[in-house]
Enzyme design. Structure first.
Site, PDB file in Angstrom:
ATOM      1  CG  PHE A 193     -17.924  52.987 -96.712  1.00  0.00           C
ATOM      2  CD1 PHE A 193     -17.567  53.103 -98.045  1.00  0.00           C
ATOM      3  CD2 PHE A 193     -19.235  52.625 -96.414  1.00  0.00           C
ATOM      4  CE1 PHE A 193     -18.491  52.850 -99.067  1.00  0.00           C
ATOM      5  CE2 PHE A 193     -20.168  52.370 -97.429  1.00  0.00           C
ATOM      6  CZ  PHE A 193     -19.792  52.486 -98.746  1.00  0.00           C
ATOM      7  CG  ASP A 251     -22.296  56.051 -90.720  1.00  0.00           C
ATOM      8  OD1 ASP A 251     -23.159  55.167 -90.482  1.00  0.00           O
ATOM      9  OD2 ASP A 251     -21.830  56.254 -91.854  1.00  0.00           O
ATOM     10  CE  LYS A 256     -24.489  48.550 -95.000  1.00  0.00           C
ATOM     11  NZ  LYS A 256     -23.381  49.463 -94.833  1.00  0.00           N
TER      12      LYS A 256
HETATM   13  C1  LIG Z   1     -23.197  50.677 -95.676  1.00  0.00           C
HETATM   14  C2  LIG Z   1     -22.824  51.936 -94.977  1.00  0.00           C
HETATM   15  C3  LIG Z   1     -23.319  53.198 -95.409  1.00  0.00           C
HETATM   16  C4  LIG Z   1     -24.113  53.362 -96.653  1.00  0.00           C
HETATM   17  O1  LIG Z   1     -25.324  52.676 -96.664  1.00  0.00           O
HETATM   18  P1  LIG Z   1     -26.056  52.386 -98.065  1.00  0.00           P
HETATM   19  O2  LIG Z   1     -27.374  51.806 -97.651  1.00  0.00           O
HETATM   20  O3  LIG Z   1     -25.193  51.425 -98.831  1.00  0.00           O
HETATM   21  O4  LIG Z   1     -26.185  53.684 -98.770  1.00  0.00           O
HETATM   22  C5  LIG Z   1     -22.997  54.313 -94.655  1.00  0.00           C
HETATM   23  N1  LIG Z   1     -22.221  54.204 -93.567  1.00  0.00           N
HETATM   24  C6  LIG Z   1     -21.717  53.038 -93.135  1.00  0.00           C
HETATM   25  C7  LIG Z   1     -20.863  52.997 -91.908  1.00  0.00           C
HETATM   26  C8  LIG Z   1     -21.988  51.861 -93.836  1.00  0.00           C
HETATM   27  O5  LIG Z   1     -21.459  50.706 -93.442  1.00  0.00           O
END
Ligand SMILES: *Cc1c(COP(=O)(O)O)cnc(C)c1O
Length: 432
Positions: free
Chosen positions: A149, A235, A276
């Protein structure tokens, strides 16, 4: 499934109906309407208090409405909000100095949302591949994992393996190959394919259900990528910033209790993606970090964002990172995470409803007994809500538990009690 009128009052119903009627149906929320937050708590419109065990998908690591972060936001909002990058502003440079020092990189590229930062990393990786590695035009390929994700843009969903995220959003962006997660042999094979530029990976797969890879996976994957001159792109939008009991999940079992001292198992990714909790959940702030040999391939006019690097975001991110350090969120997440998993294991040992707990630091999940498409996890979350704790099922029959990292041991044990009691009630209702 509990109906909305069973679980909340008239005002809640009205507000849920408003969203239902006028908002797109791209989410399926737990039926609770929140109007206030402080620390580990949120309150609904009827004044009922809950423990937040989602933390806005780990954006609110520092706790709701943290006074230091909110004061910083309000002060800056009264002073200067947005200049665009057509001009310099007096907040960005010192943020850039702090964040690069904090995570140990030469440069940062500021964006707003996680998905934008992932897009930035993909573009950066491709450009590096053409200009530094010598891959021929339009051939660069990035390896990604099953169950990934990384966000919701057209390019990112192009390499998703989740039919909900992907179906009927084509045509899809080419240039990605997918391998099973936590499979070092599959990575080895994929690295033999032509034109591989990068490996994009979540150090723990959060959305997929909190899958923690084998303890050697990340370091082995990193070494393999190095051997092939392939960029390792981490990520850490969800796992980063103290959530897993270290500054980054890439730190593995490194025992730094505050800022990373780069020891032991840590392998510094070539490109690091944050979002985040970089703002403590008060403002969209994301970032891509890399050293000069990679980041400097992007020249003026080749990438950007109107809001990226704005003065509010810059000040807020500094404050949010200060909280992580000042309140020792890394040590707290590590210590209470261990306690939480051992308490969950104790519950599992005497329950047929829950079969497994897994996670790291305070990013954990329990696996509910039953088929992936059964309603049990959802129904349990509604019962948790009724008993004062908010969590949400993630893929399949899995419930993620990720409280704000400012939680105390006493509060955590109270939450364990709520979880235990709810599971017992659920099981005794089943056997009636
Ligand atoms: C939440 C998330 C994203 C996307 O972030 P948004 O601010 O919702 O666009 C990308 N990678 C990971 C691992 C995430 O948990």
């Amino acid at each position: 499934m509990a109906t909305q009128s069973q679980v909340s009052g008239g005002l809640s119903n009205e507000l849920m109906q408003l969203e239902d009627q006028y908002g797109a149906h791209n989410y399926h929320p737990i039926p609770v309407v929140l109007s206030k937050g402080e620390g580990v708590y949120v309150w609904d419109v009827d004044g009922k208090r809950y423990y937040d065990f989602l933390s806005a998908y780990s954006a609110v690591n520092q706790g709701h409405c943290h006074p230091h972060i909110v004061d910083t936001l309000v002060n800056q909002a009264r002073t200067l909000t947005l200049t665009s990058r057509a001009f310099y502003n007096d907040a960005l440079g010192s943020y850039e100095k702090m964040v690069t020092g904090y995570f140990g990189f030469d440069k940062v590229l500021p964006m707003n949302t996680g998905a934008e930062a992932v897009e930035t990393a993909i573009k950066l990786c491709r450009k590096w591949a053409y200009e530094k590695k010598g891959i021929s035009e339009n051939e660069a390929t990035i390896i990604v994992c099953e169950g990934n994700f990384h966000g919701r843009t057209t390019t990112i969903v192009s390499f998703s393996s989740d039919p909900d995220a992907k179906s009927n959003f084509g045509p899809y962006t080419p240039g990605f190959v997918r391998i099973p997660y936590d499979d070092i042999d599959a990575l080895k094979k994929a690295l033999e394919l032509p034109n591989i530029a990068g490996f994009l990976v979540e150090p723990i797969q959060g959305e997929a259900g909190v899958y923690v890879p084998d303890e050697n996976f990340l370091t082995s994957a990193y070494e393999l990528c190095k051997g092939k001159n392939v960029l390792f792109i981490a990520d850490e939008v969800q796992t980063g910033i103290a959530r897993t009991g270290s500054l980054l999940a890439m730190c593995g079992n490194c025992s730094c209790e505050s800022k990373c001292e780069r020891q032991n198992t840590y392998r510094k990714p070539d490109i690091l993606i944050l979002g985040k909790a970089l703002s403590g959940g008060v403002y969209p702030v994301s970032a891509v970090l890399a050293d000069d040999d990679i980041m400097m391939v992007i020249k003026p006019g080749q990438h950007g964002s109107t809001f990226g690097g704005n003065p509010i975001a810059a000040k807020v991110a500094v404050a949010a990172l200060e909280v992580v350090e000042n309140e020792n969120l890394i040590g707290n997440a590590r210590r209470l995470g261990k306690l939480f998993r051992s308490e969950m294991q104790r519950i599992i040992d005497k329950s047929d409803l829950i079969v497994k707990v897994r996670g790291k630091g305070l990013l954990n999940a329990i696996v509910v007994n039953g088929s992936p498409d059964s309603e049990t996890a959802w129904n349990l979350c509604v019962k948790f809500m009724e008993n004062g704790l908010l969590a949400k099922p993630t893929h399949g029959n899995i419930i993620r538990f990720a409280p704000p990292l400012v939680i105390t041991e006493e509060q955590l044990l109270e939450c364990v009690e709520i979880i235990e009691k709810t599971i017992q009630e659920y099981e005794s209702n089943l056997s009636k």
